[in-house]
Design a protein around this motif. Structure first.
Motif, PDB file in Angstrom:
ATOM      1  N   ARG A  97       0.863  -1.184   0.000  1.00 39.63           N
ATOM      2  CA  ARG A  97       0.000   0.000   0.000  1.00 39.63           C
ATOM      3  C   ARG A  97       0.895   1.228   0.000  1.00 39.63           C
ATOM      4  O   ARG A  97       1.739   1.389   0.885  1.00 39.63           O
ATOM      5  N   ILE A  98       0.755   2.095  -1.006  1.00 43.93           N
ATOM      6  CA  ILE A  98       1.587   3.278  -1.163  1.00 43.93           C
ATOM      7  C   ILE A  98       0.734   4.498  -0.836  1.00 43.93           C
ATOM      8  O   ILE A  98      -0.339   4.678  -1.421  1.00 43.93           O
ATOM      9  N   GLU A  99       1.235   5.336   0.074  1.00 42.13           N
ATOM     10  CA  GLU A  99       0.557   6.585   0.421  1.00 42.13           C
ATOM     11  C   GLU A  99       1.538   7.724   0.227  1.00 42.13           C
ATOM     12  O   GLU A  99       2.664   7.679   0.715  1.00 42.13           O
ATOM     13  N   GLY A 100       1.115   8.740  -0.493  1.00 43.03           N
ATOM     14  CA  GLY A 100       1.968   9.891  -0.756  1.00 43.03           C
ATOM     15  C   GLY A 100       2.167  10.086  -2.248  1.00 43.03           C
ATOM     16  O   GLY A 100       1.812   9.236  -3.059  1.00 43.03           O
ATOM     17  N   ALA A 101       2.753  11.220  -2.590  1.00 45.44           N
ATOM     18  CA  ALA A 101       2.964  11.566  -3.991  1.00 45.44           C
ATOM     19  C   ALA A 101       4.201  10.861  -4.530  1.00 45.44           C
ATOM     20  O   ALA A 101       5.308  11.089  -4.054  1.00 45.44           O
ATOM     21  N   VAL A 102       3.995   9.980  -5.498  1.00 42.00           N
ATOM     22  CA  VAL A 102       5.092   9.251  -6.140  1.00 42.00           C
ATOM     23  C   VAL A 102       4.848   9.204  -7.645  1.00 42.00           C
ATOM     24  O   VAL A 102       3.736   9.418  -8.114  1.00 42.00           O
ATOM     25  N   LYS A 103       5.913   8.906  -8.388  1.00 43.43           N
ATOM     26  CA  LYS A 103       5.796   8.597  -9.812  1.00 43.43           C
ATOM     27  C   LYS A 103       5.935   7.096  -9.933  1.00 43.43           C
ATOM     28  O   LYS A 103       6.834   6.499  -9.353  1.00 43.43           O
ATOM     29  N   LEU A 104       5.062   6.472 -10.697  1.00 40.91           N
ATOM     30  CA  LEU A 104       5.134   5.046 -10.968  1.00 40.91           C
ATOM     31  C   LEU A 104       5.467   4.895 -12.443  1.00 40.91           C
ATOM     32  O   LEU A 104       4.700   5.300 -13.314  1.00 40.91           O
ATOM     33  N   VAL A 105       6.671   4.337 -12.714  1.00 35.73           N
ATOM     34  CA  VAL A 105       7.219   4.301 -14.060  1.00 35.73           C
ATOM     35  C   VAL A 105       7.516   2.854 -14.443  1.00 35.73           C
ATOM     36  O   VAL A 105       8.037   2.084 -13.638  1.00 35.73           O
ATOM     37  N   ASP A 106       7.215   2.493 -15.697  1.00 34.54           N
ATOM     38  CA  ASP A 106       7.523   1.145 -16.170  1.00 34.54           C
ATOM     39  C   ASP A 106       8.966   1.064 -16.664  1.00 34.54           C
ATOM     40  O   ASP A 106       9.692   2.060 -16.668  1.00 34.54           O
ATOM     41  N   ALA A 107       9.392  -0.113 -17.095  1.00 39.97           N
ATOM     42  CA  ALA A 107      10.780  -0.346 -17.505  1.00 39.97           C
ATOM     43  C   ALA A 107      11.193   0.487 -18.725  1.00 39.97           C
ATOM     44  O   ALA A 107      12.373   0.757 -18.914  1.00 39.97           O
ATOM     45  N   GLN A 108      10.228   0.917 -19.533  1.00 35.57           N
ATOM     46  CA  GLN A 108      10.537   1.731 -20.710  1.00 35.57           C
ATOM     47  C   GLN A 108      10.422   3.225 -20.435  1.00 35.57           C
ATOM     48  O   GLN A 108      10.599   4.042 -21.332  1.00 35.57           O
ATOM     49  N   GLY A 109      10.096   3.588 -19.199  1.00 39.31           N
ATOM     50  CA  GLY A 109       9.983   5.001 -18.845  1.00 39.31           C
ATOM     51  C   GLY A 109       8.576   5.562 -18.920  1.00 39.31           C
ATOM     52  O   GLY A 109       8.356   6.729 -18.627  1.00 39.31           O
ATOM     53  N   GLY A 110       7.607   4.729 -19.326  1.00 38.65           N
ATOM     54  CA  GLY A 110       6.213   5.170 -19.349  1.00 38.65           C
ATOM     55  C   GLY A 110       5.706   5.367 -17.928  1.00 38.65           C
ATOM     56  O   GLY A 110       6.100   4.647 -17.021  1.00 38.65           O
ATOM     57  N   GLN A 111       4.855   6.347 -17.759  1.00 44.59           N
ATOM     58  CA  GLN A 111       4.381   6.696 -16.411  1.00 44.59           C
ATOM     59  C   GLN A 111       2.871   6.518 -16.306  1.00 44.59           C
ATOM     60  O   GLN A 111       2.128   6.916 -17.196  1.00 44.59           O
ATOM     61  N   TRP A 112       2.430   5.889 -15.212  1.00 40.97           N
ATOM     62  CA  TRP A 112       1.004   5.764 -14.940  1.00 40.97           C
ATOM     63  C   TRP A 112       0.487   7.089 -14.404  1.00 40.97           C
ATOM     64  O   TRP A 112       1.177   7.783 -13.654  1.00 40.97           O
ATOM     65  N   ASP A 113      -0.745   7.429 -14.781  1.00 39.96           N
ATOM     66  CA  ASP A 113      -1.382   8.650 -14.283  1.00 39.96           C
ATOM     67  C   ASP A 113      -2.012   8.354 -12.931  1.00 39.96           C
ATOM     68  O   ASP A 113      -2.990   7.612 -12.842  1.00 39.96           O
ATOM     69  N   LEU A 114      -1.438   8.922 -11.892  1.00 43.43           N
ATOM     70  CA  LEU A 114      -1.940   8.725 -10.530  1.00 43.43           C
ATOM     71  C   LEU A 114      -2.636   9.977 -10.008  1.00 43.43           C
ATOM     72  O   LEU A 114      -2.850  10.113  -8.803  1.00 43.43           O
ATOM     73  N   THR A 115      -3.011  10.866 -10.915  1.00 44.52           N
ATOM     74  CA  THR A 115      -3.686  12.105 -10.541  1.00 44.52           C
ATOM     75  C   THR A 115      -4.914  11.803  -9.695  1.00 44.52           C
ATOM     76  O   THR A 115      -5.742  10.961 -10.059  1.00 44.52           O
ATOM     77  N   GLY A 116      -5.019  12.460  -8.559  1.00 44.96           N
ATOM     78  CA  GLY A 116      -6.172  12.286  -7.677  1.00 44.96           C
ATOM     79  C   GLY A 116      -6.127  11.029  -6.834  1.00 44.96           C
ATOM     80  O   GLY A 116      -7.100  10.698  -6.175  1.00 44.96           O
ATOM     81  N   LYS A 117      -5.012  10.314  -6.859  1.00 38.98           N
ATOM     82  CA  LYS A 117      -4.886   9.091  -6.061  1.00 38.98           C
ATOM     83  C   LYS A 117      -3.852   9.321  -4.956  1.00 38.98           C
ATOM     84  O   LYS A 117      -2.656   9.125  -5.176  1.00 38.98           O
ATOM     85  N   PRO A 118      -4.299   9.701  -3.776  1.00 41.28           N
ATOM     86  CA  PRO A 118      -3.356   9.909  -2.674  1.00 41.28           C
ATOM     87  C   PRO A 118      -2.774   8.601  -2.150  1.00 41.28           C
ATOM     88  O   PRO A 118      -1.772   8.585  -1.457  1.00 41.28           O
ATOM     89  N   ALA A 119      -3.409   7.472  -2.515  1.00 34.32           N
ATOM     90  CA  ALA A 119      -2.927   6.155  -2.092  1.00 34.32           C
ATOM     91  C   ALA A 119      -3.383   5.118  -3.120  1.00 34.32           C
ATOM     92  O   ALA A 119      -4.411   5.289  -3.782  1.00 34.32           O
ATOM     93  N   PHE A 120      -2.585   4.053  -3.268  1.00 33.72           N
ATOM     94  CA  PHE A 120      -2.929   2.949  -4.159  1.00 33.72           C
ATOM     95  C   PHE A 120      -2.178   1.714  -3.684  1.00 33.72           C
ATOM     96  O   PHE A 120      -1.251   1.809  -2.878  1.00 33.72           O
ATOM     97  N   SER A 121      -2.569   0.556  -4.190  1.00 30.42           N
ATOM     98  CA  SER A 121      -1.935  -0.705  -3.796  1.00 30.42           C
ATOM     99  C   SER A 121      -1.313  -1.383  -5.006  1.00 30.42           C
ATOM    100  O   SER A 121      -1.926  -1.448  -6.068  1.00 30.42           O
ATOM    101  N   LEU A 122      -0.099  -1.886  -4.814  1.00 28.13           N
ATOM    102  CA  LEU A 122       0.607  -2.608  -5.865  1.00 28.13           C
ATOM    103  C   LEU A 122       0.566  -4.105  -5.583  1.00 28.13           C
ATOM    104  O   LEU A 122       0.817  -4.543  -4.456  1.00 28.13           O
ATOM    105  N   CYS A 123       0.283  -4.885  -6.624  1.00 30.66           N
ATOM    106  CA  CYS A 123       0.213  -6.337  -6.525  1.00 30.66           C
ATOM    107  C   CYS A 123       1.578  -6.906  -6.193  1.00 30.66           C
ATOM    108  O   CYS A 123       2.589  -6.473  -6.730  1.00 30.66           O
TER     109      CYS A 123
END
Length: 86
Positions: free
Chosen positions: A21-47
């Motif tokens: 469970r991730i809380e806080g402002a972060v950038k989530l980037v894939d291996a090729q440098g693509g970035q997921w849009d986490l706008t409006g998500k103060p928290a999310f969970s990674l599998c």
């Protein structure tokens, strides 16, 4: 984000038998440098079980596959007393 957490701090909680469970402002980037849009998500969970149909995000699949991982942080290391070896 929790009440006592500074605004610029990121907190990652290892959920028993579940996701990270991730809380806080972060950038989530894939291996090729693509970035997921986490706008409006103060928290999310990674599998971390590998069974999510919505990777890298958790979709609750860990419950269906009975994923087991009760990781806990090690106890803190207590430094030797300052008077030792003096």
């Amino acid at each position: 984000m929790s009440e006592n957490q500074p605004q610029n701090e990121v907190k990652i909680t290892v959920r028993p038998n579940g996701p990270f469970r991730i809380e806080g402002a972060v950038k989530l980037v894939d291996a090729q440098g693509g970035q997921w849009d986490l706008t409006g998500k103060p928290a999310f969970s990674l599998c971390r079980c590998g069974a999510s149909a919505n990777k890298p995000f958790c979709d609750g699949a860990h419950n269906k596959i009975a994923f087991q991982a009760n990781d806990t942080a090690p106890p803190p290391v207590v430094p030797p007393a300052a008077t030792e070896n003096s």
